[in-house]
Write an enzyme that holds these catalytic residues in place. Structure first.
Site, short mmCIF file in Angstrom:
data_model
loop_
_atom_site.label_atom_id
_atom_site.label_comp_id
_atom_site.label_asym_id
_atom_site.label_seq_id
_atom_site.Cartn_x
_atom_site.Cartn_y
_atom_site.Cartn_z
N GLN A 83 0.83 -1.21 0.00
CA GLN A 83 0.00 0.00 0.00
C GLN A 83 0.86 1.26 0.00
O GLN A 83 0.35 2.36 -0.19
CB GLN A 83 -0.94 0.01 1.21
CG GLN A 83 -2.06 -1.02 1.12
CD GLN A 83 -3.03 -0.98 2.28
OE1 GLN A 83 -3.19 -1.97 2.96
NE2 GLN A 83 -3.67 0.15 2.52
N GLU A 114 -13.13 5.40 4.01
CA GLU A 114 -13.14 4.75 5.31
C GLU A 114 -14.28 5.21 6.20
O GLU A 114 -14.61 4.56 7.18
CB GLU A 114 -11.78 4.99 5.96
CG GLU A 114 -10.70 4.36 5.08
CD GLU A 114 -9.30 4.75 5.45
OE1 GLU A 114 -9.13 5.84 5.99
OE2 GLU A 114 -8.39 3.96 5.19
N ARG A 140 -9.49 -0.13 7.18
CA ARG A 140 -10.46 0.75 6.54
C ARG A 140 -10.83 1.93 7.44
O ARG A 140 -12.00 2.23 7.67
CB ARG A 140 -11.70 0.01 6.10
CG ARG A 140 -12.39 0.76 4.97
CD ARG A 140 -13.48 -0.03 4.30
NE ARG A 140 -13.96 0.73 3.15
CZ ARG A 140 -14.36 0.20 2.02
NH1 ARG A 140 -14.34 -1.10 1.84
NH2 ARG A 140 -14.79 0.94 1.03
N CYS A 141 -9.80 2.54 8.03
CA CYS A 141 -10.06 3.77 8.78
C CYS A 141 -8.74 4.49 8.87
O CYS A 141 -7.69 3.92 8.64
CB CYS A 141 -10.57 3.47 10.19
SG CYS A 141 -9.33 2.85 11.31
#
Lengths: 805, 283
Positions: A236, A759, A383-384
């Site tokens: 990522q 997110e 996802r945050c």
């Protein structure tokens, strides 16, 4: 020209720029099986590596025997810590300032930890080789409870000097990692002690896993002739990985090329550096051949980067009328065997200090203690943005508990405590400057959309029916108003391993009026190739369809910190707009030259520069692009290129209002989501269709987390949920219909006002689902029950409340 | 998730299967749909040096519907779902098959594999006990039949000998009302609790009831007492409670990720109550 009669609206629409629900350009290859993932990469002579992993959660390694494994046909090498030690690669630095074993050095700290790396001609031979490696373990006492870890005599990290400071200050116990504080302790405690009403609760956000469909993996290829290492992988943050590889291997950075090909979901799982990457690189250097390592599903769930595992003890105080006066939180953070959290350096507990949420809370205090246990390392932002989902869950639960204490409607309690529109920019008690927001408008819109008052009436009727024995299903209304903090971040306080968290975009306009843009980020399904082209289309007046977006190859893309924490749009999206503006500035000069007027006498109009007051005199961007390459313009270099490195002045603060209406069967613990309404305010909306897709995906992951997903351990440190049979990953069957909605409050400091959205739905969704479960049982006296709310735990709530007798 | 090396055999008749089984003994396993065996091999929890694929073996795939219904071992769950004659005659099969896993698994998963594997989580064994099915086994000493209700000994332990192959299941066409009720956590999951119920009725009185439970012990549980509690009753609340109490006395669930024992006992009662109620409404 036909073009002359097109209205500017028509011309704008044909660009498919900001606001267009342009179809995703990536999907043609994904839907036809033409994606190129890391496991699709096949190089000549490529070998395959795989790990011997410990079955024990805490054990000393007495011996490792590799002789039999080396006899297995196809097995070429077996690496152990002893082989890596002379290279100084048996340990590696983590993103959190700790260090982590690459291969077990004397002991193991969690089940599944890497013990030896078997290199073979194919993955079948590697798997056979793993079976043949003999490891003699001496079991040690296992600590899986972080509170126990701070009391026990059992020292997990014998490599650390017990009394010495860690990367984030003093350590209170050999198993303690750090204490991190924000806000005013004494003042907050005084306010809470003196308050008219106080609600107190322990809120546990359980350990989960990002579980991307594609697991982690890489292919390392060392070219011994030219000294160049190419590393393909599920990264990522490919540029940061290049720097890390250079720092730990000593290979100069220009001799390392890191490539992130198509990535099948990341969700934070693919931010960190893993032993598989290091071992593949070493194996490639040793053998002179490319080496591939790919996790299987169990490896992924058991060892690479978990998320959450925060025990958040809270106190919230208010006046009798419900005006919140103070918030206090002490968090015990279970980091597992190594501190491998992926947070900006100065924030070992991420942005947990956003835990005052959407509310005007004058006084607050937060302390976080990080703790080692015999569990896998990680603590990534699933996802945050860093620990934001923990913070949002905490405050949204505390608000509900306070509403119970006040005997008040939880929607109304939120309304009277929201930060008001006119208070922005708002300085929170825990140190953030919220850039913008309009919470009351969003809240009222959400409540109206679901028919909140009628829902409450229906719920009251349902309760009567339940008590009269007419039904066994309760109705829960789950409320959530969240504020995110994303777009890390300003270089002055955000770095990872010393690398400032700016991001970048480089644009080249081709002579015929098409373009390529390269960014420091990397899409893992977010649709960057679609949306960044849209930003640029609006900035430079060339159609999005004529703009290629490339990311992920460190040899070609400009340096950037990658994609996680909803930072791509706030940071790289801003860089894209700024680079576009540089293009436009040069284009203006070229246009003025071609139109034979002064620079100041032309103005930009969608896809062209026109002479002010004479709209029939213009040069389109396409014409200008060609001129940049074929005209000798005095004082202007040929070509049309720009690069921007963007250091954001502040974070962005997306927010939203989510409401979940849920039916709960008190006898079986089963739930049915009757309605889920998600209003997001992510500022300027680049591609509404992609936003909707992001919201659907994020709410589905929130559903998973709230209603079933967990990484659970038994008392011996065995992972109980290591396969998708037990680890809940929702399919279409479990996923309800979602209604999406929006308001638009642009970010005042972002070049196009965008805030990021990927997110938000996970951050806001988890409390909405969880609060629905709690709300259903509120009339029977439930204050709080830990997630996940799977069947038996919901049944247990009902059972404990006497609803089965 | 990489299996150890194995030899793959694909005989075309039963004689070929039996000769491989007698040649390799414990080292050989037959495979029908493979949805239980292959994952175990990939986890290296099953050591199968010789894998015998049954898919080309003649005579294992038919469905015969008459007074007696016969289903070949290689019939898939999808075949069951699609077979209109079978559904008309024994609708409980379709109702149960639709609750097994997901469509992709149902295209591969077979009746024979499901009943012969002895996995307490499988749905067909309890269903077959409810229907009082007979399993046909073929081995070196010829053919024999074993009642489904006597077939299961413990988890993965059955009456089938190592050198025998289960070739078909057969049962009398069921009469009356039916229900297969299953609670699961998600698609593809085994049952938290499931029950199969067949009931007949004369006037307002239940004349017979057959009840079996799935994944609530280390074998499927046929509860004769639960059926007896309903037979002769009007299936009122008292009778249902008696049947549930009888069934709960026969099961012995264990704690797992689906929940603790008390929860499973409670849910078993709820699921059985729903199954009886639905079966009775259809009787």
């Amino acid at each position: 020209m036909k073009d002359d009669v097109q209205s500017s609206d028509d011309r704008r629409a044909s660009l498919k720029g900001l606001g267009s629900s342009r179809k995703r350009v990536e999907d043609a290859r994904f839907t036809q099986g033409k994606g190129n993932y890391v496991d699709d990469i096949k190089l000549d002579g490529m070998l395959f590596g795989d790990f011997v992993r410990t079955p024990y959660a805490h054990a000393r390694i007495k011996s490792i025997k590799t002789e039999e494994a080396l006899k297995v046909p196809g097995v070429l090498a077996v690496l152990t810590a002893a082989d890596l030690e002379p290279l100084g690669l048996h340990w590696m630095p983590t993103l959190a300032g700790d260090k982590q074993m690459v291969l077990a050095d004397g002991k193991v700290l969690y089940q599944g930890q890497e013990v030896a790396f078997v290199v073979a001609t194919d993955r079948y031979a590697a798997a056979d080789g793993i079976e043949a490696v003999e490891v003699d373990y001496e079991e040690l006492p296992v600590i899986t409870d972080p509170f126990e870890a701070l009391k026990t005599d059992v020292v997990l990290r014998e490599d650390l000097e017990p009394g010495a400071d860690g990367a984030h200050g003093p350590r209170k116990h050999p198993n303690h990692i750090f204490t991190w504080e924000a806000g005013e302790k004494e003042t907050t405690e005084q306010v809470i002690d003196a308050a008219e009403v106080v609600a107190e609760e322990m809120v546990y956000y359980h350990r989960v896993h990002p579980c991307p469909l594609e697991t982690c993996g890489c292919v390392a290829s060392m070219d011994k002739v030219n000294g160049k290492l190419t590393l393909y992988g599920t990264f990522q943050a490919p540029h940061a990985i290049r720097t890390v590889v250079s720092l730990i291997s000593g290979i100069e950075e220009h001799n390392i090329r890191v490539v992130s090909p198509d990535i099948g979901g990341g969700f934070g799982n693919k931010v960190g550096a893993y032993p598989g990457y290091v071992c593949s690189v070493v194996a490639s250097i040793v053998t002179g051949k490319p080496v591939k390592w790919i996790e299987d599903r169990m490896d992924n769930l058991m060892t690479t980067a978990f998320a959450r595992d925060y025990w958040m003890k809270g106190k919230i105080s208010a006046t009798k009328e419900g005006k919140i006066t103070g918030l206090w939180c002490h968090t015990t953070a279970d980091h597992g065997g190594f501190d491998a959290c992926a947070d900006p350096t100065k924030f070992p507990a991420g942005f947990m200090n956003i835990c005052t949420g959407s509310y005007d809370i004058p006084t607050a205090y937060l302390a976080v203690d990080g703790v080692y246990t015999n569990k896998a390392p990680g603590g990534v932002a699933y996802r945050c943005s860093f620990r934001v989902t923990e913070a949002a869950y905490f405050i949204e639960r505390m608000i509900e508990v306070l509403a119970i204490e006040l005997n008040m409607d939880a929607a109304e309690l939120r309304r009277i405590n929201f930060i008001k529109k006119e208070q922005f920019p708002y300085n929170s008690a825990l140190g953030w400057e919220y850039d913008s927001g309009d919470y009351h408008t969003a809240w009222d819109k959400a409540l109206n959309a679901v028919g909140y008052d009628d829902l409450r009436k229906e719920q009251a009727q349902r309760l009567e029916d339940f008590k009269a024995g007419k039904t066994r299903k309760l109705l829960g209304i789950g409320l959530s108003h969240f504020t995110e903090i994303v777009g890390a971040g300003p270089v002055k306080n955000c770095d990872i391993l010393g690398l400032g968290m700016f991001d970048s975009c480089e644009i080249r306009i081709h002579p015929t009026g098409s373009a390529i843009a390269r960014l420091g980020t990397i899409s893992q399904g977010q649709g960057h190739a679609t949306t960044f082209a849209q930003i640029l289309a609006s900035e430079i007046g060339l159609p999005a369809d004529s703009i290629t977006v490339e990311e992920g190859d460190t040899d070609t893309a400009p340096y950037g910190l990658g994609t996680y924490g909803s930072r791509s749009t706030p940071v790289a999206g801003a860089a894209t707009a700024m680079a576009g503006r540089k293009i436009r500035a040069k284009a203006q000069m070229i246009a003025a030259f071609l139109l034979e007027v002064h620079d100041d006498d032309v103005e930009f109009d969608v896809d062209r520069f026109v002479v002010k007051g004479a709209p029939e005199k213009f040069k389109t961007m396409k014409e200008i692009a060609f001129a940049a390459y074929n005209q000798a313009i005095p004082g202007i270099e040929p070509g049309l290129e720009a690069v921007s490195y963007y250091d954001p002045p502040n974070m962005t603060y997306p927010f939203g209002a989510y409401i979940c209406v849920m039916e709960l069967d008190v006898d079986t613990g089963e739930h049915e989501i009757r309605q889920f309404y998600a209003l997001d305010d992510c500022g300027t909306r680049i591609n509404p269709m992609i936003i909707e897709g992001q919201v659907h995906g994020g709410v589905t992951e929130a559903l998973a987390i709230a209603m079933g997903q967990e990484i659970a351990y038994d008392e011996l440190g065995n992972v109980k949920t290591g396969t998708l049979m037990d680890f809940f990953l929702p399919t279409a069957w479990e996923t309800p219909h979602y209604t999406t909605d929006h308001t638009v409050t642009p970010s005042p400091h972002h070049p196009i006002g965008a805030k990021g959205v990927g997110e938000s739905p996970n951050v806001g969704g988890v409390p909405a689902f969880s609060n629905a479960v709690h709300d259903a049982f509120r009339p029977f006296g439930l204050r709080h029950a830990h997630m996940p709310h799977d069947h038996w735990r919901v049944w247990k709530i009902a059972n404990d409340l006497g609803l089965h007798s | 998730m990489i299996p150890a090396a194995f030899d793959y055999h694909r005989p075309t008749d039963m004689a070929g299967v039996l000769s491989l089984l007698s040649e390799h003994g414990d080292d050989a396993r037959v495979m029908a749909g493979g949805h239980s065996l292959i994952p175990l091999m990939k986890l290296r929890m099953a050591d199968v040096p010789h894998l015998i694929d049954l898919q080309d073996v003649e005579g294992l795939s038919g469905i015969d519907v008459g007074e007696t219904i016969r289903i070949g071992a290689m019939v898939t769950q999808a075949d069951i779902i699609d077979h209109t004659g079978l559904t008309a005659s024994a609708p409980i099969l379709r109702e149960a098959a639709l609750q097994i896993a997901d469509p992709q698994v149902r295209y591969m998963g077979t009746v024979g594999g499901n009943v012969a594997n002895g996995d307490p989580g499988n749905d067909m064994p309890g269903l077959m006990q409810c229907l009082d099915a007979q399993f046909t086994l073929v081995g070196p000493d010829g053919e024999r039949t074993v009642p489904a209700r006597d077939f299961y000994e413990a988890a993965y332990m059955t009456e089938r000998g190592d050198e025998e192959v289960l070739t078909s299941v057969s049962f009398a066409a069921p009469k009356g009302g039916y229900a297969y009720e299953k609670q699961k956590r998600k698609i593809g999951d085994y049952a938290t609790a499931a029950s199969a119920v067949q009931m007949t009725k004369d006037g307002g009185t239940c004349t017979s009831a057959s009840i079996a439970m799935t994944n609530l012990s280390d074998t499927p549980i046929f509860s004769e007492n639960a059926g007896a509690a309903l037979a002769g009753s009007t299936v009122d609340e008292t009778a249902i409670k008696a049947a549930v109490a009888a069934a709960l006395a026969d099961i012995d669930p264990t704690e797992d990720n689906r929940g603790p024992v008390a929860f499973k006992m409670h849910v078993a009662g709820v699921i059985l109550t729903r199954a009886i109620t639905r079966a009775w409404s259809r009787a």
